[in-house]
Design an enzyme around this catalytic site. Structure first.
Site, PDB file in Angstrom:
ATOM      1  CB  CYS A  13      52.969  -1.254   3.413  1.00  0.00           C
ATOM      2  SG  CYS A  13      53.087  -2.291   1.938  1.00  0.00           S
ATOM      3  CG  HIS A  27      49.289  -3.693   4.766  1.00  0.00           C
ATOM      4  ND1 HIS A  27      49.110  -2.372   4.429  1.00  0.00           N
ATOM      5  CD2 HIS A  27      49.862  -4.284   3.689  1.00  0.00           C
ATOM      6  CE1 HIS A  27      49.544  -2.175   3.193  1.00  0.00           C
ATOM      7  NE2 HIS A  27      50.014  -3.310   2.726  1.00  0.00           N
ATOM      8  CD  GLU A  69      47.030  -1.059   7.281  1.00  0.00           C
ATOM      9  OE1 GLU A  69      47.987  -1.346   8.014  1.00  0.00           O
ATOM     10  OE2 GLU A  69      47.155  -0.805   6.063  1.00  0.00           O
TER      11      GLU A  69
END
Lengths: 203, 245
Positions: A83, A183, A185
């Site tokens: 990001c 993202h 994660e």
């Protein structure tokens, strides 16, 4: 036994804890690092990022991360920016003052200067290309950003782009340097697959 | 793709559902709920609190963040960019600002400057009064103006999303307020998350169809069994349906 160790930068500009948790779920050894000198112990480093360009640039300047990360990459080691961490790999951003890491050439631009009426690119989105999903149609990732790398201006990079907004670069690679605008994660099994590819040298 | 957010209301160490933000009903331990939501592949999770957390609360948020492999939003008691950054550093991608915007609307710009506008959510709670959606403070219920007026007041502020909550419909399973979504769309170009009254998959689709980018569910997530006893059930809505609304 855990697989190879990955360093995740924890300098207050990103979500290092969840990146580490996801890597550990994948059975990699992952550690948060707060000092540039710790980089030398790792072959692969992840730079997560949430926040604004100017704040992040200041944090990188304060601790000499610029030199340390450039040195890490020059040695042929792996680096993944996530990001804002992806955007910081480049030279400049329309979002704010200050120089990025300059590891990759290019400028980050405001999305609504590329796509009329779109201020924020937020949500789960499919990507097109071979880096992230290997072309699979149902692979999607979570995006939340107002600035991006224009896909049309970086022909020297291997990139994926957002399928329904092809102006926006979703991920990029040049040699040992990788970036994801989304993202991983926070992208459930799809993000796990992407991180596994970086950590396991499958990209 | 349209999104469906799981909303978890936390008070102390436990999670509850609410009705009109009152009548708490225990639904589970927050960290366990998030693990279940990972398994159910929830698009995103929103953690809501009445006020800014103390040290124990911050530790709980950190545990939630570590376990959540989907996007996280925090809403509750944010009144400064410092507080917003504190939550963001724990790992929450998006910060909702609610009551504070009425007294100090510039807090949106301050948070956006620190965290980026895409991480900043303008949260407006409202109830219908004489057929008009009126924005109210979510704690005191004090009326702040019509939805239209309040959105106009904030039209030049920096925020990446608008969260619209019909407080009268909270926990009632009476359907989405599609008219309010339609009203809001005419006054903001920001993506809209709608919450309040969702009681079926049809209600979710109805909100998406009139333009909401995201629908947030709380009671429908956790009190769907016939006896309204706690059971987490994240609705299965196909990827094709989400992309072709």
């Amino acid at each position: 036994m855990s697989r190879s160790a990955i360093a995740v930068l924890d300098i207050g500009i990103g979500n290092s804890a969840t990146v580490i948790q996801m890597l550990r779920t994948l059975d990699y050894s992952a550690e948060a690092i707060k000092k540039p000198e710790s980089l030398r112990h790792f072959d692969k480093v992840i730079l997560p990022g949430v926040g604004s360009w100017s704040t992040a640039v200041t944090r990188l300047e304060q601790n000499n991360w610029r030199e340390a990360l450039n040195f890490h990459v020059d040695k042929g080691n792996g680096l993944l920016g996530i990001c804002l961490g992806f955007q910081l790999l480049f030279e400049k951003s329309e979002e704010g003052e200050g120089q990025g890491l300059g590891i990759l050439a290019g400028q980050i631009k405001k999305i609504d200067s590329l796509i009329e009426g779109v201020q924020t690119n937020v949500g789960w989105m499919e990507v097109s290309g071979q880096l992230c999903g290997r072309g699979a149609s149902d692979t999607r990732f979570y995006f939340s950003h107002q600035y991006c790398l224009p896909a049309s201006e970086v022909s020297y990079l291997e990139i994926d782009f957002v399928r329904h907004r092809p102006q926006i670069t979703a991920s990029a690679r040049q040699g040992n340097v990788f970036g994801a605008q989304f993202h991983p994660e926070r992208s459930l099994k799809f993000g796990m697959g992407f991180l596994d590819s970086f950590a396991g040298e499958k990209l | 793709m349209k999104r469906l957010a799981a909303s978890i209301f936390i008070d102390g160490p436990k999670a509850y559902t609410t009705r009109e933000f009152k009548n708490f009903r225990y639904v589970g331990e927050p960290v366990n709920l998030v693990r279940v939501l990972n398994e159910m592949e929830a698009d995103e999770t929103e953690v809501v609190q009445r006020s800014f957390p103390d040290e124990d609360g911050l530790r709980l948020l950190a545990q939630i963040s570590r376990q959540a492999f989907m996007p996280l939003t925090y809403t509750g008691g944010i009144s400064s960019e410092g507080q917003a950054e504190q939550i963001a550093r724990i790992g929450f991608e998006k910060i909702g600002v609610n009551s504070c915007v009425h007294d100090r609307p510039q807090v949106l710009d301050e948070i956006a400057k620190r965290l980026g506008a895409s991480s900043t959510i303008l949260g407006l709670t409202y109830r219908e009064i004489d057929g008009v959606p009126m924005v109210v403070d979510w704690k005191t219920f004090e009326v702040k103006g019509s939805l239209e007026e309040v959105l106009l007041q904030h039209q030049n502020r920096q925020f990446g999303e608008l969260k619209l909550t019909n407080i009268s419909k909270d926990g009632t399973f009476t359907g989405a307020d599609v008219r309010a979504i339609q009203t809001a769309i005419t006054f903001t170009s920001a993506p809209i998350t709608y919450a309040g009254g969702i009681g079926s998959v049809s209600d979710i689709l109805a909100a998406w169809e009139v333009g909401a980018s995201c629908v947030s569910i709380g009671s429908f997530l956790s009190l769907r069994s016939a006896l309204k006893s706690p059971l987490i059930l994240y609705p299965e809505i196909s990827y094709a349906q989400r992309t072709h609304v």
